[in-house]
Design a protein around this motif. Sequence first.
Motif, PDB file in Angstrom:
ATOM      1  N   PRO A  52       0.837  -1.303   0.106  1.00 18.17           N
ATOM      2  CA  PRO A  52       0.094  -0.002  -0.097  1.00 18.17           C
ATOM      3  C   PRO A  52       0.879   1.355   0.056  1.00 18.17           C
ATOM      4  O   PRO A  52       1.886   1.282   0.705  1.00 18.17           O
ATOM      5  CB  PRO A  52      -0.937  -0.156   1.292  1.00 18.17           C
ATOM      6  N   PRO A  53       0.376   2.344  -0.550  1.00 19.35           N
ATOM      7  CA  PRO A  53      -0.426   2.294  -1.675  1.00 19.35           C
ATOM      8  C   PRO A  53       0.138   2.416  -3.140  1.00 19.35           C
ATOM      9  O   PRO A  53       0.878   2.859  -3.599  1.00 19.35           O
ATOM     10  CB  PRO A  53      -0.997   3.755  -1.630  1.00 19.35           C
ATOM     11  N   THR A  54      -0.023   1.245  -3.742  1.00 23.25           N
ATOM     12  CA  THR A  54       0.588   0.726  -4.915  1.00 23.25           C
ATOM     13  C   THR A  54      -0.630   0.457  -6.067  1.00 23.25           C
ATOM     14  O   THR A  54      -1.483  -0.436  -5.640  1.00 23.25           O
ATOM     15  CB  THR A  54       1.550  -0.206  -5.003  1.00 23.25           C
ATOM     16  N   ALA A  55      -0.526   1.053  -7.262  1.00 26.65           N
ATOM     17  CA  ALA A  55      -1.493   0.636  -8.191  1.00 26.65           C
ATOM     18  C   ALA A  55      -0.901  -0.188  -9.293  1.00 26.65           C
ATOM     19  O   ALA A  55       0.310  -0.055  -9.660  1.00 26.65           O
ATOM     20  CB  ALA A  55      -2.102   1.902  -8.943  1.00 26.65           C
ATOM     21  N   VAL A  56      -1.360  -1.350  -9.924  1.00 26.44           N
ATOM     22  CA  VAL A  56      -0.911  -2.178 -10.990  1.00 26.44           C
ATOM     23  C   VAL A  56      -1.771  -2.343 -12.007  1.00 26.44           C
ATOM     24  O   VAL A  56      -3.004  -2.665 -12.042  1.00 26.44           O
ATOM     25  CB  VAL A  56      -0.608  -3.594 -10.480  1.00 26.44           C
ATOM     26  N   VAL A  57      -1.439  -1.854 -13.079  1.00 29.26           N
ATOM     27  CA  VAL A  57      -2.265  -1.599 -14.473  1.00 29.26           C
ATOM     28  C   VAL A  57      -1.808  -2.917 -15.097  1.00 29.26           C
ATOM     29  O   VAL A  57      -0.574  -2.914 -15.350  1.00 29.26           O
ATOM     30  CB  VAL A  57      -2.415  -0.282 -15.158  1.00 29.26           C
ATOM     31  N   LEU A 111      -7.247  -3.244 -13.367  1.00 32.40           N
ATOM     32  CA  LEU A 111      -6.466  -2.398 -12.504  1.00 32.40           C
ATOM     33  C   LEU A 111      -6.491  -2.944 -11.033  1.00 32.40           C
ATOM     34  O   LEU A 111      -7.570  -3.197 -10.664  1.00 32.40           O
ATOM     35  CB  LEU A 111      -7.032  -0.943 -12.059  1.00 32.40           C
ATOM     36  N   LEU A 112      -5.481  -3.222 -10.492  1.00 30.34           N
ATOM     37  CA  LEU A 112      -5.356  -4.101  -9.198  1.00 30.34           C
ATOM     38  C   LEU A 112      -4.764  -2.812  -8.496  1.00 30.34           C
ATOM     39  O   LEU A 112      -3.650  -2.365  -8.432  1.00 30.34           O
ATOM     40  CB  LEU A 112      -4.400  -5.012  -8.915  1.00 30.34           C
ATOM     41  N   TYR A 113      -5.720  -2.322  -7.262  1.00 27.51           N
ATOM     42  CA  TYR A 113      -5.153  -1.416  -6.420  1.00 27.51           C
ATOM     43  C   TYR A 113      -4.878  -1.680  -5.011  1.00 27.51           C
ATOM     44  O   TYR A 113      -5.608  -2.323  -4.229  1.00 27.51           O
ATOM     45  CB  TYR A 113      -5.902   0.023  -6.178  1.00 27.51           C
ATOM     46  N   CYS A 114      -3.532  -1.759  -4.340  1.00 25.69           N
ATOM     47  CA  CYS A 114      -3.139  -2.313  -3.123  1.00 25.69           C
ATOM     48  C   CYS A 114      -3.184  -1.121  -2.137  1.00 25.69           C
ATOM     49  O   CYS A 114      -2.544  -0.070  -2.254  1.00 25.69           O
ATOM     50  CB  CYS A 114      -1.847  -2.673  -3.421  1.00 25.69           C
ATOM     51  N   ARG A 115      -4.085  -1.257  -1.329  1.00 28.36           N
ATOM     52  CA  ARG A 115      -4.526  -0.255  -0.210  1.00 28.36           C
ATOM     53  C   ARG A 115      -4.625  -0.711   1.287  1.00 28.36           C
ATOM     54  O   ARG A 115      -5.054  -2.017   1.457  1.00 28.36           O
ATOM     55  CB  ARG A 115      -5.586   0.746  -0.629  1.00 28.36           C
ATOM     56  N   ALA A 116      -4.499   0.206   2.123  1.00 22.02           N
ATOM     57  CA  ALA A 116      -5.084  -0.356   3.511  1.00 22.02           C
ATOM     58  C   ALA A 116      -6.329  -0.327   3.724  1.00 22.02           C
ATOM     59  O   ALA A 116      -7.316  -0.168   2.627  1.00 22.02           O
ATOM     60  CB  ALA A 116      -4.561   0.683   4.432  1.00 22.02           C
ATOM     61  N   GLY A 117      -6.747  -0.936   4.911  1.00 21.91           N
ATOM     62  CA  GLY A 117      -8.242  -0.831   4.951  1.00 21.91           C
ATOM     63  C   GLY A 117      -8.835  -2.185   4.539  1.00 21.91           C
ATOM     64  O   GLY A 117      -8.393  -3.159   4.361  1.00 21.91           O
ATOM     65  N   ASP A 118     -10.278  -2.213   4.696  1.00 22.82           N
ATOM     66  CA  ASP A 118     -11.041  -3.598   4.143  1.00 22.82           C
ATOM     67  C   ASP A 118     -11.221  -3.259   2.427  1.00 22.82           C
ATOM     68  O   ASP A 118     -10.932  -2.576   2.011  1.00 22.82           O
ATOM     69  CB  ASP A 118     -11.773  -3.782   4.924  1.00 22.82           C
ATOM     70  N   GLY A 119     -12.009  -4.459   2.029  1.00 27.70           N
ATOM     71  CA  GLY A 119     -12.369  -4.431   0.570  1.00 27.70           C
ATOM     72  C   GLY A 119     -13.349  -3.649   0.353  1.00 27.70           C
ATOM     73  O   GLY A 119     -13.644  -3.581  -0.966  1.00 27.70           O
ATOM     74  N   ARG A 120     -14.286  -2.950   1.307  1.00 27.39           N
ATOM     75  CA  ARG A 120     -15.469  -2.242   0.908  1.00 27.39           C
ATOM     76  C   ARG A 120     -14.949  -1.237  -0.172  1.00 27.39           C
ATOM     77  O   ARG A 120     -13.874  -0.351   0.163  1.00 27.39           O
ATOM     78  CB  ARG A 120     -16.100  -1.887   1.985  1.00 27.39           C
ATOM     79  N   TRP A 121     -16.094  -0.580  -0.986  1.00 26.84           N
ATOM     80  CA  TRP A 121     -15.741   0.562  -1.680  1.00 26.84           C
ATOM     81  C   TRP A 121     -15.533   1.912  -1.043  1.00 26.84           C
ATOM     82  O   TRP A 121     -16.211   2.041  -0.110  1.00 26.84           O
ATOM     83  CB  TRP A 121     -16.991   0.906  -2.679  1.00 26.84           C
ATOM     84  N   THR A 122     -14.750   2.478  -1.491  1.00 29.23           N
ATOM     85  CA  THR A 122     -14.265   3.956  -0.803  1.00 29.23           C
ATOM     86  C   THR A 122     -14.286   5.093  -2.009  1.00 29.23           C
ATOM     87  O   THR A 122     -14.291   4.816  -3.336  1.00 29.23           O
ATOM     88  CB  THR A 122     -12.851   4.009  -0.321  1.00 29.23           C
ATOM     89  N   GLU A 123     -14.580   6.194  -1.633  1.00 24.24           N
ATOM     90  CA  GLU A 123     -14.403   7.354  -2.634  1.00 24.24           C
ATOM     91  C   GLU A 123     -13.032   7.193  -3.390  1.00 24.24           C
ATOM     92  O   GLU A 123     -13.170   7.468  -4.701  1.00 24.24           O
ATOM     93  CB  GLU A 123     -14.474   8.808  -1.851  1.00 24.24           C
ATOM     94  N   GLU A 124     -11.897   6.834  -2.936  1.00 26.17           N
ATOM     95  CA  GLU A 124     -10.914   6.630  -3.767  1.00 26.17           C
ATOM     96  C   GLU A 124     -10.963   5.544  -4.648  1.00 26.17           C
ATOM     97  O   GLU A 124     -10.381   5.827  -5.760  1.00 26.17           O
ATOM     98  CB  GLU A 124      -9.507   6.294  -2.752  1.00 26.17           C
ATOM     99  N   ASP A 125     -11.647   4.503  -4.532  1.00 29.44           N
ATOM    100  CA  ASP A 125     -12.066   3.493  -5.369  1.00 29.44           C
ATOM    101  C   ASP A 125     -12.628   3.884  -6.631  1.00 29.44           C
ATOM    102  O   ASP A 125     -12.417   3.677  -7.705  1.00 29.44           O
ATOM    103  CB  ASP A 125     -12.659   2.354  -4.656  1.00 29.44           C
ATOM    104  N   GLY A 126     -13.712   4.904  -6.184  1.00 27.13           N
ATOM    105  CA  GLY A 126     -14.595   5.457  -7.272  1.00 27.13           C
ATOM    106  C   GLY A 126     -13.485   6.395  -8.401  1.00 27.13           C
ATOM    107  O   GLY A 126     -13.922   6.443  -9.310  1.00 27.13           O
ATOM    108  N   ALA A 127     -12.835   7.176  -7.744  1.00 27.81           N
ATOM    109  CA  ALA A 127     -11.862   7.822  -8.415  1.00 27.81           C
ATOM    110  C   ALA A 127     -10.763   7.072  -9.336  1.00 27.81           C
ATOM    111  O   ALA A 127     -10.724   7.412 -10.570  1.00 27.81           O
ATOM    112  CB  ALA A 127     -10.731   8.891  -7.686  1.00 27.81           C
TER     113      ALA A 127
END
Length: 175
Positions: A52-57, A111-127
């Motif tokens: 976290p926080p890393t994006a893999v496209v 897109l695989l986005y590695c982040r902290a927290g749980d797997g529920r949708w967040t505003e960041e996920d929406g972006a």
Amino acid sequence: MTVAAASAPTTDPTSRLARTVEPAEWTASGIPLLRNPREIVTGLHARHRPTPPTAVVAVLGPGERVAASASFGRGTGLPDGWEFRNALLDQLRRVIPHDLRLRRPIRTAVLLYCRAGDGRWTEEDGAWMWGLRDACTLHGLRCGAYITLTPHGWRVHGDDRQGRRPAAVGLGGSP
């Protein structure tokens, strides 16, 4: 107003929130389902080892084989689909030529986005979803799955398939 000023991202929270996709909108948009999401997630995790926080496209070719992929860190500002789109386009341009001359897209970006927290949708996920959808259009690709990788495991948003392994390690504790 100049063209550059008209196209520059704004810090206005109202317009920033317009560059996000809600879960129901994502589900209704007809994103193609992955035949074997566990295989895609495991392969990308093994190749990039994101923390976290890393994006893999990744760009998938025929048979859902990974044709190209890139990983990169997320900026420090507020979640903004415009900036995420630009970061995704930059990475896509580095790893694979565009498909804009084709009548229909034959490759799919996920897109695989590695982040902290749980797997529920967040505003960041929406972006990130907004950015992925727009980057795919601009690069001539079909928009594919958006997947989060957290300390709790992975989740494909829109079809709710998930698993415990692999999971994100680093920020937020170990799985």
